[in-house]
Design a protein around this motif. Structure first.
Motif, PDB file in Angstrom:
ATOM      1  N   ARG A  44       0.840  -1.185   0.000  1.00  0.00           N
ATOM      2  CA  ARG A  44       0.000   0.000   0.000  1.00  0.00           C
ATOM      3  C   ARG A  44       0.880   1.241   0.000  1.00  0.00           C
ATOM      4  N   GLU A  45       0.508   2.224  -0.818  1.00  0.00           N
ATOM      5  CA  GLU A  45       1.304   3.442  -0.906  1.00  0.00           C
ATOM      6  C   GLU A  45       0.422   4.674  -0.801  1.00  0.00           C
ATOM      7  N   LEU A  46       1.035   5.744  -0.328  1.00  0.00           N
ATOM      8  CA  LEU A  46       0.340   7.021  -0.227  1.00  0.00           C
ATOM      9  C   LEU A  46       0.061   7.584  -1.616  1.00  0.00           C
ATOM     10  N   VAL A  47      -1.118   8.130  -1.792  1.00  0.00           N
ATOM     11  CA  VAL A  47      -1.443   8.858  -3.027  1.00  0.00           C
ATOM     12  C   VAL A  47      -1.477  10.353  -2.738  1.00  0.00           C
ATOM     13  N   ILE A  57      -0.752  17.210   0.117  1.00  0.00           N
ATOM     14  CA  ILE A  57       0.482  16.544  -0.288  1.00  0.00           C
ATOM     15  C   ILE A  57       0.092  15.437  -1.242  1.00  0.00           C
ATOM     16  N   SER A  58       0.861  15.254  -2.295  1.00  0.00           N
ATOM     17  CA  SER A  58       0.603  14.137  -3.204  1.00  0.00           C
ATOM     18  C   SER A  58       1.924  13.543  -3.665  1.00  0.00           C
ATOM     19  N   VAL A  59       1.864  12.278  -4.029  1.00  0.00           N
ATOM     20  CA  VAL A  59       3.057  11.591  -4.502  1.00  0.00           C
ATOM     21  C   VAL A  59       3.382  12.082  -5.911  1.00  0.00           C
ATOM     22  N   ASP A  60       4.666  12.060  -6.253  1.00  0.00           N
ATOM     23  CA  ASP A  60       5.106  12.632  -7.529  1.00  0.00           C
ATOM     24  C   ASP A  60       4.397  12.010  -8.729  1.00  0.00           C
ATOM     25  N   LYS A  63       1.068  13.872  -9.339  1.00  0.00           N
ATOM     26  CA  LYS A  63       1.027  15.339  -9.377  1.00  0.00           C
ATOM     27  C   LYS A  63       0.655  15.829 -10.769  1.00  0.00           C
ATOM     28  N   GLY A  64      -0.255  16.785 -10.795  1.00  0.00           N
ATOM     29  CA  GLY A  64      -0.727  17.324 -12.061  1.00  0.00           C
ATOM     30  C   GLY A  64      -1.864  16.520 -12.670  1.00  0.00           C
ATOM     31  N   ARG A  65      -2.158  15.355 -12.098  1.00  0.00           N
ATOM     32  CA  ARG A  65      -3.242  14.510 -12.606  1.00  0.00           C
ATOM     33  C   ARG A  65      -4.341  14.288 -11.572  1.00  0.00           C
ATOM     34  N   PHE A  66      -3.963  14.106 -10.324  1.00  0.00           N
ATOM     35  CA  PHE A  66      -4.927  13.830  -9.248  1.00  0.00           C
ATOM     36  C   PHE A  66      -5.041  15.052  -8.337  1.00  0.00           C
TER      37      PHE A  66
END
Length: 114
Positions: A44-47, A57-60, A63-66
């Motif tokens: 499981r990973e952070l989104v 905060i968002s994972v790289d 970024k720019g999509r979600f």
């Protein structure tokens, strides 16, 4: 105890969009909220997360999509997912940190076909 119920998952073609929702059974006003995902065979990973202050905060990779957002009046957090890719295929879990506890939803499946 808090229940989190996710909705909005499904099957979409690459390049498409989905909006996930997570409804909490208690107030989220002072809670930090977020979305995690788990792809088949992976951890499981952070989104993305959104603090009670509204900071995000968002994972790289997303970024720019979600975009994560929240509506405290509805006790709901959202994840708008655009330009979806096959590698976004996963079960998406809602997370809430509040009342000195961490809570998880049961997940909603997102499948992106190529």
């Amino acid at each position: 105890q808090v229940q989190l119920v996710e909705s909005g998952g499904g099957l979409v073609q690459a390049g498409g969009s989905l909006r996930l929702s997570c409804a909490a059974s208690r107030s989220i006003f002072n809670a930090n909220m977020g979305w995690y995902r788990q792809a088949p065979g992976k951890q499981r990973e952070l989104v993305a997360t959104i603090a009670s202050s509204g900071n995000t905060i968002s994972v790289d990779s997303v970024k720019g999509r979600f975009t994560i957002s929240r509506d405290n009046t509805k006790n709901t957090v959202y994840l708008q997912m655009n330009s979806l890719k096959p590698e976004d295929t996963a079960v998406y879990y809602c997370w809430m940190s509040a009342y000195s506890m961490n809570y998880w939803g049961k997940g909603t499946l997102v499948t992106v076909s190529s």
